[in-house]
Each structure stands twice: as structure tokens, then as C-alpha cells.
Motif scaffolding. Structure first.
Motif, PDB file in Angstrom:
ATOM      1  N   PHE A 134       0.859  -1.179   0.000  1.00 44.43           N
ATOM      2  CA  PHE A 134       0.000   0.000   0.000  1.00 44.43           C
ATOM      3  C   PHE A 134       0.905   1.241   0.000  1.00 44.43           C
ATOM      4  O   PHE A 134       1.180   1.818   1.054  1.00 44.43           O
ATOM      5  CB  PHE A 134      -0.951   0.004   1.202  1.00 44.43           C
ATOM      6  N   PRO A 135       1.411   1.625  -1.185  1.00 44.32           N
ATOM      7  CA  PRO A 135       2.357   2.741  -1.282  1.00 44.32           C
ATOM      8  C   PRO A 135       1.869   4.075  -0.695  1.00 44.32           C
ATOM      9  O   PRO A 135       2.680   4.804  -0.122  1.00 44.32           O
ATOM     10  CB  PRO A 135       2.615   2.866  -2.789  1.00 44.32           C
ATOM     11  N   PRO A 136       0.567   4.400  -0.770  1.00 40.05           N
ATOM     12  CA  PRO A 136       0.162   5.697  -0.207  1.00 40.05           C
ATOM     13  C   PRO A 136       0.391   5.816   1.303  1.00 40.05           C
ATOM     14  O   PRO A 136       0.595   6.911   1.814  1.00 40.05           O
ATOM     15  CB  PRO A 136      -1.335   5.796  -0.519  1.00 40.05           C
ATOM     16  N   PHE A 137       0.341   4.713   2.024  1.00 41.74           N
ATOM     17  CA  PHE A 137       0.545   4.747   3.475  1.00 41.74           C
ATOM     18  C   PHE A 137       1.099   3.396   3.929  1.00 41.74           C
ATOM     19  O   PHE A 137       0.364   2.545   4.437  1.00 41.74           O
ATOM     20  CB  PHE A 137      -0.754   5.082   4.212  1.00 41.74           C
ATOM     21  N   PRO A 138       2.405   3.194   3.767  1.00 40.38           N
ATOM     22  CA  PRO A 138       3.021   1.887   4.075  1.00 40.38           C
ATOM     23  C   PRO A 138       2.877   1.461   5.534  1.00 40.38           C
ATOM     24  O   PRO A 138       2.991   0.270   5.837  1.00 40.38           O
ATOM     25  CB  PRO A 138       4.494   2.090   3.715  1.00 40.38           C
ATOM     26  N   GLU A 139       2.601   2.396   6.447  1.00 39.36           N
ATOM     27  CA  GLU A 139       2.447   2.033   7.856  1.00 39.36           C
ATOM     28  C   GLU A 139       1.295   1.054   8.080  1.00 39.36           C
ATOM     29  O   GLU A 139       1.275   0.339   9.075  1.00 39.36           O
ATOM     30  CB  GLU A 139       2.237   3.279   8.722  1.00 39.36           C
ATOM     31  N   LEU A 140       0.335   1.028   7.161  1.00 41.30           N
ATOM     32  CA  LEU A 140      -0.797   0.118   7.293  1.00 41.30           C
ATOM     33  C   LEU A 140      -0.384  -1.342   7.226  1.00 41.30           C
ATOM     34  O   LEU A 140      -1.088  -2.217   7.729  1.00 41.30           O
ATOM     35  CB  LEU A 140      -1.838   0.397   6.204  1.00 41.30           C
ATOM     36  N   ILE A 141       0.761  -1.599   6.621  1.00 36.30           N
ATOM     37  CA  ILE A 141       1.200  -2.990   6.446  1.00 36.30           C
ATOM     38  C   ILE A 141       2.651  -3.178   6.882  1.00 36.30           C
ATOM     39  O   ILE A 141       3.267  -4.186   6.552  1.00 36.30           O
ATOM     40  CB  ILE A 141       1.030  -3.422   4.975  1.00 36.30           C
ATOM     41  N   ARG A 142       3.189  -2.252   7.633  1.00 34.66           N
ATOM     42  CA  ARG A 142       4.622  -2.267   7.972  1.00 34.66           C
ATOM     43  C   ARG A 142       5.037  -3.485   8.790  1.00 34.66           C
ATOM     44  O   ARG A 142       6.190  -3.884   8.760  1.00 34.66           O
ATOM     45  CB  ARG A 142       5.020  -0.988   8.691  1.00 34.66           C
ATOM     46  N   LEU A 143       4.116  -4.121   9.501  1.00 36.72           N
ATOM     47  CA  LEU A 143       4.462  -5.284  10.318  1.00 36.72           C
ATOM     48  C   LEU A 143       4.278  -6.603   9.577  1.00 36.72           C
ATOM     49  O   LEU A 143       4.400  -7.674  10.170  1.00 36.72           O
ATOM     50  CB  LEU A 143       3.646  -5.280  11.611  1.00 36.72           C
ATOM     51  N   GLY A 144       3.965  -6.528   8.298  1.00 30.91           N
ATOM     52  CA  GLY A 144       3.826  -7.743   7.502  1.00 30.91           C
ATOM     53  C   GLY A 144       2.494  -8.432   7.692  1.00 30.91           C
ATOM     54  O   GLY A 144       1.514  -7.818   8.103  1.00 30.91           O
ATOM     55  N   THR A 145       2.483  -9.708   7.412  1.00 23.54           N
ATOM     56  CA  THR A 145       1.239 -10.466   7.463  1.00 23.54           C
ATOM     57  C   THR A 145       0.976 -11.001   8.865  1.00 23.54           C
ATOM     58  O   THR A 145       1.877 -11.091   9.693  1.00 23.54           O
ATOM     59  CB  THR A 145       1.277 -11.645   6.473  1.00 23.54           C
ATOM     60  N   GLY A 146      -0.281 -11.344   9.082  1.00 26.96           N
ATOM     61  CA  GLY A 146      -0.698 -11.905  10.361  1.00 26.96           C
ATOM     62  C   GLY A 146      -1.347 -13.263  10.153  1.00 26.96           C
ATOM     63  O   GLY A 146      -1.461 -13.759   9.024  1.00 26.96           O
ATOM     64  N   GLN A 147      -1.788 -13.845  11.242  1.00 29.20           N
ATOM     65  CA  GLN A 147      -2.466 -15.140  11.182  1.00 29.20           C
ATOM     66  C   GLN A 147      -3.796 -15.011  10.450  1.00 29.20           C
ATOM     67  O   GLN A 147      -4.384 -13.932  10.397  1.00 29.20           O
ATOM     68  CB  GLN A 147      -2.698 -15.673  12.595  1.00 29.20           C
ATOM     69  N   SER A 148      -4.281 -16.100   9.934  1.00 28.99           N
ATOM     70  CA  SER A 148      -5.532 -16.103   9.186  1.00 28.99           C
ATOM     71  C   SER A 148      -6.722 -16.148  10.139  1.00 28.99           C
ATOM     72  O   SER A 148      -7.451 -17.134  10.203  1.00 28.99           O
ATOM     73  CB  SER A 148      -5.570 -17.284   8.216  1.00 28.99           C
ATOM     74  N   THR A 149      -6.916 -15.056  10.863  1.00 28.54           N
ATOM     75  CA  THR A 149      -8.066 -14.931  11.758  1.00 28.54           C
ATOM     76  C   THR A 149      -9.172 -14.164  11.047  1.00 28.54           C
ATOM     77  O   THR A 149      -8.925 -13.491  10.038  1.00 28.54           O
ATOM     78  CB  THR A 149      -7.678 -14.180  13.042  1.00 28.54           C
ATOM     79  N   LEU A 150     -10.370 -14.236  11.585  1.00 29.98           N
ATOM     80  CA  LEU A 150     -11.488 -13.489  11.006  1.00 29.98           C
ATOM     81  C   LEU A 150     -11.195 -11.990  11.024  1.00 29.98           C
ATOM     82  O   LEU A 150     -11.489 -11.273  10.063  1.00 29.98           O
ATOM     83  CB  LEU A 150     -12.780 -13.797  11.772  1.00 29.98           C
TER      84      LEU A 150
END
Length: 170
Positions: A60-76
């Protein structure tokens, strides 16, 4: 001050449309668009604070902080966040369908149930910084003081107004 000037509107149209216009003028409708905006802000903050993470690798180039910690577990909750990110990337309009979809992912993420005190300290600092930076945009009142109660702001984002403002142009 004397009442020397009055504005008058004459609105004409079909009866059902006049009723809708009157509800808008009086502020008698539930402001679902505001709910969607408040829900989205809270999801945004939760994502930046690492409380929610996408399940798959996304950018998400406009605001990389939204994904800065990478992926998470497949929870709801994380799946709901990933869906919300997709709406954000597509820049969906706040029409009736997307308002319902945002509300659905907000409830699926369960972010509304998270109390400020239960958020980890590092996440609270990140979220607090964002609230302070965007306070006037999100809460509509500029403050001269830098003493913003971020815990109160977090809670306010979960309190949805029952009625819109009269003649609300949002």
C-alpha cells in the motif's frame, strides 16, 4: 440583532423525494456515511498500530504504515482488515453498498470491542501519534493545546451518532 434578513427555500418535486429532502434538512436520518468513516478511521489506526494485519502479502504505497508489520495469522479479524485494505486500494465510494460492507468488516474485525487500556504500549504510542497528527481532520476541532486525550478519541470513534446534522453536506 434585529431579524432583518430571512432566507427562504422553495423545494418542489415528487412527494417521496420531498420527504427525503425534509429529513436531510432537519437532520433526521441516521448518518451511516459518518459511521463508515469513523469505523474506517478505527480500522486504519488498528492496522497502523499492528492490531490488525493482512493475511496475504500486500503493498500500500500511499501509506506503508498500514502494512509495515507484515502479514498476520488467518483470523477473522485479519481477513476483515485485508478486505478493508482492498476497499481502500480501490478507493470505493461511500454509497449504500460500500457503507454496509465497511460496517460488516468493522464488526468482523471486532476492533470496536478493544478498549484503549488493553492495547499494547507500543501500539498505543503509534496510534496516539496518528490521532494527534490528524486530530483536526478526524474530530473537527483544532486545539491549541497538545494535550489531546487519545484514549477518549479512541473511544469516540466507536460512538456512532443516531442523527445527522441538519443540512449535512458530507
Amino acid at each position: 440583532m434585529s431579524d432583518w434578513c430571512r432566507n427562504h427555500f422553495e423545494i418542489t418535486g415528487k412527494s417521496p423525494l420531498l420527504a427525503v429532502a425534509e429529513e436531510w434538512i432537519k437532520g433526521e436520518t441516521a448518518p451511516l456515511y459518518r459511521h463508515a468513516v469513523m469505523q474506517s478511521i478505527k480500522i486504519f489506526l488498528a492496522g497502523c498500530g499492528g492490531l490488525l494485519r493482512p493475511v496475504k502479502t500486500v503493498s500500500f504505497p500511499p501509506f506503508p504504515e498500514l502494512i509495515r508489520l507484515g502479514t498476520g495469522q488467518s483470523t477473522l479479524a485479519n481477513q476483515a482488515y485485508e478486505q478493508w485494505l482492498e476497499y481502500l486500494q480501490k478507493d470505493v465510494p461511500l454509497d449504500g453498498q460500500h457503507i454496509r460492507l465497511i460496517s460488516r468488516v468493522y464488526h468482523q474485525s471486532d476492533i470496536g470491542a478493544i478498549k484503549w487500556e488493553s492495547i499494547p504500549e507500543l501500539s498505543r504510542r503509534q496510534i496516539g501519534r496518528l490521532i494527534e497528527d490528524r486530530y483536526a481532520d478526524w474530530f473537527g476541532v483544532a486545539t491549541l493545546s497538545r494535550d489531546i486525550d487519545v484514549a477518549l478519541c479512541w473511544e469516540k470513534l466507536g460512538q456512532f451518532p443516531d442523527r445527522s446534522q441538519p443540512c449535512d453536506l458530507l
